[in-house]
Design a protein around this motif. Structure first.
Motif, mmCIF file in Angstrom:
data_model
loop_
_atom_site.group_PDB
_atom_site.id
_atom_site.type_symbol
_atom_site.label_atom_id
_atom_site.label_comp_id
_atom_site.label_asym_id
_atom_site.label_seq_id
_atom_site.Cartn_x
_atom_site.Cartn_y
_atom_site.Cartn_z
ATOM 1 N N ALA A 92 -38.370 22.542 12.687
ATOM 2 C CA ALA A 92 -37.356 21.760 12.867
ATOM 3 C C ALA A 92 -36.636 21.941 14.356
ATOM 4 O O ALA A 92 -35.992 20.989 14.891
ATOM 5 N N THR A 93 -36.760 23.261 15.047
ATOM 6 C CA THR A 93 -36.283 23.208 16.215
ATOM 7 C C THR A 93 -37.036 22.501 17.189
ATOM 8 O O THR A 93 -36.334 21.709 18.164
ATOM 9 N N GLU A 94 -38.328 22.311 17.141
ATOM 10 C CA GLU A 94 -39.188 21.506 18.093
ATOM 11 C C GLU A 94 -39.128 20.076 17.561
ATOM 12 O O GLU A 94 -38.605 19.219 18.789
ATOM 13 N N ALA A 95 -38.475 19.668 16.525
ATOM 14 C CA ALA A 95 -38.114 18.282 16.380
ATOM 15 C C ALA A 95 -36.834 17.913 17.147
ATOM 16 O O ALA A 95 -36.598 16.869 17.633
ATOM 17 N N ALA A 96 -35.991 18.966 17.089
ATOM 18 C CA ALA A 96 -34.483 18.895 17.528
ATOM 19 C C ALA A 96 -34.655 18.783 18.869
ATOM 20 O O ALA A 96 -33.566 18.072 19.697
ATOM 21 N N ALA A 97 -35.350 19.879 19.598
ATOM 22 C CA ALA A 97 -35.250 20.264 20.798
ATOM 23 C C ALA A 97 -36.867 20.191 21.607
ATOM 24 O O ALA A 97 -37.692 21.340 21.542
ATOM 25 N N PRO A 98 -37.455 19.230 21.815
ATOM 26 C CA PRO A 98 -38.910 19.091 22.161
ATOM 27 C C PRO A 98 -39.351 19.687 23.387
ATOM 28 O O PRO A 98 -40.618 19.848 23.650
ATOM 29 N N ARG A 99 -38.504 20.240 24.236
ATOM 30 C CA ARG A 99 -39.062 20.950 25.462
ATOM 31 C C ARG A 99 -39.193 22.481 25.056
ATOM 32 O O ARG A 99 -38.510 23.175 25.452
ATOM 33 N N VAL A 100 -40.301 22.921 24.530
ATOM 34 C CA VAL A 100 -40.577 24.162 24.230
ATOM 35 C C VAL A 100 -40.580 25.232 25.423
ATOM 36 O O VAL A 100 -41.481 24.852 26.124
ATOM 37 N N LEU A 101 -40.204 26.380 25.274
ATOM 38 C CA LEU A 101 -40.243 27.455 26.506
ATOM 39 C C LEU A 101 -40.999 28.353 25.788
ATOM 40 O O LEU A 101 -40.659 29.587 25.193
ATOM 41 N N ALA A 127 -36.456 26.379 22.863
ATOM 42 C CA ALA A 127 -36.723 25.010 23.338
ATOM 43 C C ALA A 127 -35.430 24.688 23.686
ATOM 44 O O ALA A 127 -34.478 25.083 23.483
ATOM 45 N N HIS A 128 -35.253 23.290 24.460
ATOM 46 C CA HIS A 128 -34.023 22.851 24.880
ATOM 47 C C HIS A 128 -34.045 21.443 24.600
ATOM 48 O O HIS A 128 -34.904 20.688 24.719
ATOM 49 N N ARG A 129 -32.666 21.026 24.211
ATOM 50 C CA ARG A 129 -32.332 19.737 23.917
ATOM 51 C C ARG A 129 -31.414 19.245 25.217
ATOM 52 O O ARG A 129 -30.453 19.683 25.011
ATOM 53 N N GLY A 130 -31.797 18.704 26.167
ATOM 54 C CA GLY A 130 -30.973 18.127 27.276
ATOM 55 C C GLY A 130 -30.487 19.729 27.708
ATOM 56 O O GLY A 130 -31.149 20.633 28.174
ATOM 57 N N ALA A 131 -28.977 19.904 27.865
ATOM 58 C CA ALA A 131 -28.406 21.017 28.156
ATOM 59 C C ALA A 131 -28.132 22.203 27.251
ATOM 60 O O ALA A 131 -27.141 22.759 27.437
ATOM 61 N N CYS A 132 -28.852 22.046 26.252
ATOM 62 C CA CYS A 132 -28.661 23.098 25.329
ATOM 63 C C CYS A 132 -30.120 23.716 25.045
ATOM 64 O O CYS A 132 -30.910 23.062 24.379
#
Length: 181
Positions: A92-101, A127-132
């Motif tokens: 769910a995190t990757e679906a919401a915030a696709p830039r994984v760290l 991961a991040h979603r824009g500035a989150c």
């Protein structure tokens, strides 16, 4: 969310648990995260707390809402990172915030393995979603502290890089790392 200094960071704390959200047991993990932040942060911040059941759609939608509607700069989740069928927080995190760290998950598993051999079962990611920035944490309060100690020194600089609000740690408690300009 920009680094304009006009507001403190907004931090989402999401406990993901079928049983805790149903009231079957007390959520200790969310309050443990809030206590940790209160102890290590020196800059102003506000908390957006959520207690939700496991499940892909519910977690994904809550993370999107915290980033896009609540304007969170950082979201810390607890729970749902194991191998059980309803443990879908990483997906769910990757679906919401696709830039994984990937380094965050690697560091948390490495430090946790020093304490418990079952740390290899953890599927935590960041991961991040824009500035989150979203960081998945385990469900046990002691493990939360272990994992945050391992990664939090890099969190303020990561937030700088993605354009989120500026966070400062209390150097007497935890030194964060920012490269010298």
């Amino acid at each position: 969310m920009a680094q304009d200094g006009k507001r403190g960071a907004r931090i989402g704390v999401v406990t993901i648990s079928d049983r805790a959200s149903a009231g079957s047991y007390e959520d200790l993990s969310g309050p443990a995260i809030v206590a940790y932040l209160t102890r290590v942060l020196a800059s102003p911040f506000e908390i957006e707390r959520r207690l939700i059941p496991d499940g892909f759609e519910r977690v994904r939608d809550e993370l999107v809402a915290l980033a896009d509607e609540a304007g969170c700069d950082l979201v810390l989740t607890t729970g749902g990172t194991g191998p059980a069928p309803r443990d879908l927080t990483p997906e769910a995190t990757e679906a919401a915030a696709p830039r994984v760290l990937p380094g965050f998950g690697e560091a948390m598993r490495a430090v946790s393995l020093r304490e418990v051999p079952t740390a290899i079962l953890s599927r935590q990611i960041a991961a991040h979603r824009g500035a989150c920035l979203v960081i998945n944490l385990p469900g046990k309060p002691a493990a939360i502290e272990t994992c945050l100690d391992a990664v939090f020194p890099a969190v303020p600089y990561c937030l700088d890089l993605i354009g989120a609000a500026r966070l400062e740690t209390d150097p007497a408690v935890m030194k964060s790392f920012r490269p010298k300009q």
